[in-house]
Design a protein around this motif. Structure first.
Motif, mmCIF file in Angstrom:
data_model
loop_
_atom_site.group_PDB
_atom_site.id
_atom_site.type_symbol
_atom_site.label_atom_id
_atom_site.label_comp_id
_atom_site.label_asym_id
_atom_site.label_seq_id
_atom_site.Cartn_x
_atom_site.Cartn_y
_atom_site.Cartn_z
ATOM 1 N N GLU A 1 31.538 26.450 40.562
ATOM 2 C CA GLU A 1 32.729 27.300 40.489
ATOM 3 C C GLU A 1 32.479 28.495 39.558
ATOM 4 N N LYS A 2 31.625 28.303 38.569
ATOM 5 C CA LYS A 2 31.264 29.429 37.706
ATOM 6 C C LYS A 2 29.766 29.675 37.799
ATOM 7 N N ASP A 3 29.375 30.947 37.561
ATOM 8 C CA ASP A 3 27.945 31.277 37.557
ATOM 9 C C ASP A 3 27.341 30.873 36.222
ATOM 10 N N LYS B 1 25.449 36.974 39.198
ATOM 11 C CA LYS B 1 26.599 37.865 39.071
ATOM 12 C C LYS B 1 27.021 38.043 37.624
ATOM 13 N N GLY C 1 28.467 41.417 36.410
ATOM 14 C CA GLY C 1 29.894 41.639 36.644
ATOM 15 C C GLY C 1 30.741 40.988 35.586
ATOM 16 N N GLN C 2 30.353 39.775 35.226
ATOM 17 C CA GLN C 2 31.104 39.051 34.198
ATOM 18 C C GLN C 2 31.029 39.795 32.876
ATOM 19 N N GLU D 1 30.680 42.903 32.395
ATOM 20 C CA GLU D 1 31.574 44.066 32.446
ATOM 21 C C GLU D 1 33.008 43.649 32.181
ATOM 22 N N ALA D 2 33.393 42.542 32.851
ATOM 23 C CA ALA D 2 34.770 42.049 32.679
ATOM 24 C C ALA D 2 35.024 41.668 31.234
ATOM 25 N N LYS E 1 35.453 44.666 29.077
ATOM 26 C CA LYS E 1 36.778 45.237 29.280
ATOM 27 C C LYS E 1 37.807 44.516 28.433
ATOM 28 N N LYS E 2 37.606 43.209 28.355
ATOM 29 C CA LYS E 2 38.536 42.375 27.599
ATOM 30 C C LYS E 2 38.360 42.579 26.102
#
Lengths: 379, 338
Positions: free
Chosen positions: B283-285, B321, B324-325, B327-328, B331-332
């Motif tokens: 479910e998670k990378d 991925k 992408g994480q 980057e997220a 952002k947080k």
């Protein structure tokens, strides 16, 4: 599609309910339809509900009775999310409960503890609550829907609740109100004379065969889209919800037909956003589906337990299903006018298929709100 | 309810009882070892109930006892309570009442009782009157559940009545055709499965058949059950493991194939040095890395393995991925390695 008319109407015997515009609208709409009407006190109603819950066929039978009563709790609720999945910060007006349509996958079957169709007629309380809560935080970007515990429009031909809510929100353009439906009912919107700069009409979409075999007593996908096109013509914006996306026979072809139909009736500029959510369910719902719809195969698949304890498709299966739908939509919406988002998905899914995952529910809610506001300004 | 029935006590030879008339029978003709032992040791304590019918007697209650007497004391007279013939519905009700007064009906008896009662009573009346007497929940669901068991094949009925198959499993396999039920029973017998495994296997076969839209037999075939159970090199436990593995692979093919790929890539690392596992259901990378350190040299080996992991195919496929994480996370306002 066949409109719902109750066989029996039970009205809470309190002046504010008897005299409510909702009650009057319903009684006027069922005139000549042979519905029995009774006015009962709260205790008697509670006993009748208790009794109606007993038989196994209560799910279907109970819907023949329409209960007009008072909502003693909160009308405005936040759509429940789960920490590990990204939610869209949506709010719900709990104005009615249960639905006359029979979608095999419907969570209401497991969620509601009352088999009757219920409408809350104490609208003065509703407006008082909205007045006190919506203005408490002037910066809050509210997107509010009515289609969570019922279909927004399933009883609209009886109660005209949506029209009453549109009147309430007409001079409050900062709040966005969304009516979500699987019906093709449009009269409220096409006849409406007031402002519509904050009103979204929303339709549930699915693969054609899922619509035919799992969404019983609903309008067909094409009927919904014809209704959506009428709403566009009347000056409204549309949102679409592919939820639940179900791994079903002939998925790609059937989904392609639905997406083709969408763009046959609507332009990309008519659609504000499209949400995507994969089928998920709690164990209690699986039992009910197996019991009520033994021919339905939707609960038998490659499911895993999610963070929210619901069964959901294995991650890469969800990814495959989403990718198909996204590619189909993007093949029509080449300029990316339509905002796509996931309902209750992991950051991994966002990163794999859409842009970088929103950092919070509020961020996603804000993005969707801003998208609506910018489009409404353009009208 | 039956107070008005007058009985006369008589000894009747077995040949005088019409044993072929099974109108009132709800039990399965089978071996009832405990009852047989009791009757052979102490004789028949409770007389059977019969009524006059033509030249002989029709049996109302006591079919199991008569099966045993026929087997162990065929020449002896049977202690009987004889009554005038009640209407057929009352005879059946009397038999059910007599049985349920001293014990719980087994699921097959309950199914037979409901099936026979439905010839005389409306479904609602059976649910209201008879289900509580049988100690079954008073509901249409329970009624349908038990009644469905009449579609079990003979052998499955015997297994269910003798509790060799739990009720939950019986309710799954009754959805299979007769020949499929037989094949399923062959499997559980060859594997000597216990109740929990029978339940799990029955559910897996049913759910997988629904998943693929094929019959249960096809699932047993795809899982290679026949080959597995006929393999004399395997113990019953090994057969069970093989069958479970095959059925689970059918149930979640995508997971199995991703897991196989993960294991293949993880095998490039010595699992005694570092143990690599995916996040639950991928479910998670994320990859979980576990190791113990016993010495500085050991630590150096682990560090070397981790450095190899960084550039491995496993990392590139299962952590792909992470950009992408990151980057997220940025952002947080949090660090990606927080």
């Amino acid at each position: 599609m066949i409109r719902y008319y109750p066989e029996k109407i039970i009205i809470l015997d309190e002046a504010r309910i008897r005299d409510s515009i909702i009650t009057k609208n319903i009684l006027s709409a069922v005139e000549g339809k042979n519905a029995s009407v009774s006015y009962l006190g709260e205790e008697k109603i509670a006993a009748i509900i208790q009794d109606a819950k007993k038989p196994e066929n209560s799910y279907g039978e109970g819907k023949k009775t329409l209960l007009i009563t008072a909502n003693r709790g909160e009308f405005l609720k936040k759509c429940p999310g789960t920490n590990d999945y990204i939610c869209c910060d949506y709010y719900i007006i709990d104005f009615a409960q249960n639905c006359p349509m029979e979608c095999t996958y419907c969570i209401l079957q497991a969620y509601l503890n009352n088999p009757f169709m219920v409408v809350y007629a104490n609208i003065e309380d509703l407006f008082a609550e909205l007045n006190s809560r919506l203005f408490a935080d002037p910066l809050k970007k509210y997107r509010i829907g009515t289609g969570e515990f019922t279909d927004s429009l399933a009883l609209e031909h009886l109660s005209e609740y949506s029209k009453i809510l549109m009147d309430y929100f007409a001079d409050k353009p900062q709040f966005i109100i969304e009516f979500k439906s699987k019906t093709d009912y449009v009269k409220t919107f096409t006849d409406y004379a007031g402002a519509r700069q904050n009103v979204i009409i929303s339709y549930s979409m699915n693969a054609g065969n899922v619509n035919r075999f799992e969404e019983l007593k609903t309008a067909s996908i094409e009927e919904r889209l014809i209704a959506a096109a009428e709403c566009v013509k009347a000056g409204y914006k549309i949102t679409l919800h592919f939820d639940p996306i179900i791994d079903y026979d002939d998925f790609e072809t059937q989904m392609a037909e639905t997406v083709n139909l969408i763009f046959k009736y609507l332009g990309a500029e008519d659609i504000l956003y499209i949400s995507l959510g994969a089928f998920r369910f709690i164990p209690a719902l699986a039992e009910i589906i197996a019991l009520r719809f033994p021919r339905s195969r939707i609960i038998y698949n490659e499911f895993v337990k999610g963070y929210d304890k619901k069964s959901r498709y294995f991650r890469f299966k969800r990814e495959k299903l989403f990718r198909t739908v996204i590619n189909l939509i993007k093949s029509h919406d080449v300029k990316n006018k339509i905002k796509l988002y996931f309902c209750m998905e992991s950051p991994e899914m966002w990163n794999a298929l859409l842009e970088a995952a929103p950092s919070s529910d509020e961020e996603l809610g804000g993005t969707l709100y801003d998208k609506c506001r910018s489009c409404f300004k353009a009208i | 309810m039956f107070d008005d029935i007058q009985y006369q006590y008589r000894s009747v030879p077995l040949s005088g009882l019409n044993l072929a008339d099974e109108d009132n029978r709800i039990s399965l003709p089978a071996d009832y070892a405990r009852l047989e032992k009791s009757i052979s040791e102490t004789g028949l304590i409770s007389p059977v109930i019969v009524c006059a019918s033509g030249v002989g007697y029709k049996v109302i209650c006591g079919f199991k006892r008569l099966d045993i007497l026929k087997k162990i004391k065929p020449g002896e007279a049977v202690k009987c309570l004889v009554c005038d013939p009640p209407p057929p519905a009352r005879q059946l009700a009397l038999n059910i009442a007599e049985n349920t007064s001293s014990r719980q009906l087994d699921p097959v008896e309950a199914a037979n009782a409901l099936s026979k009662l439905s010839a005389f009573y409306e479904r609602g009346e059976i649910i209201e009157k008879f289900l509580p007497a049988m100690n079954i929940q008073k509901s249409e669901y329970a009624y349908n559940k038990y009644l469905s068991l009449t579609a079990l094949c003979r052998r499955a009925k015997e297994f269910t009545a003798s509790e060799r198959i739990p009720l939950a499993a019986a309710l799954q396999i009754v959805k299979f055709s007769g020949s499929e039920q037989e094949k399923f029973l062959d499997v559980i017998e060859a594997c000597r499965m216990g109740a929990n495994l029978i339940n799990e296997t029955a559910q897996l076969v049913f759910e997988t058949s629904m998943q693929y839209g094929v019959c249960a037999e096809e699932i047993l075939t795809r899982a290679g059950c026949e080959t597995i159970i006929s393999n004399s090199d395997l113990t019953p436990n090994q057969k069970t493991d093989e069958i479970r593995r095959a059925l689970h692979s059918l149930k979640r093919p995508m997971y199995e194939s991703v897991m196989a790929r993960f294991k293949e890539l993880a095998s490039e690392f010595d699992s005694r040095k570092i143990s690599l596992n995916p996040f639950a259901y991928f479910e998670k990378d994320e990859i979980s890395v576990k190791f113990n350190i016993a010495s500085v040299k050991d630590l150096e080996q682990k560090i070397a393995a981790l450095l190899r992991l960084k550039d491995s195919r496993l990392a590139s496929e299962f952590l792909k991925k992470n950009a992408g994480q990151a980057e997220a996370c940025a952002k947080k306002g949090t660090r990606s390695d927080d």
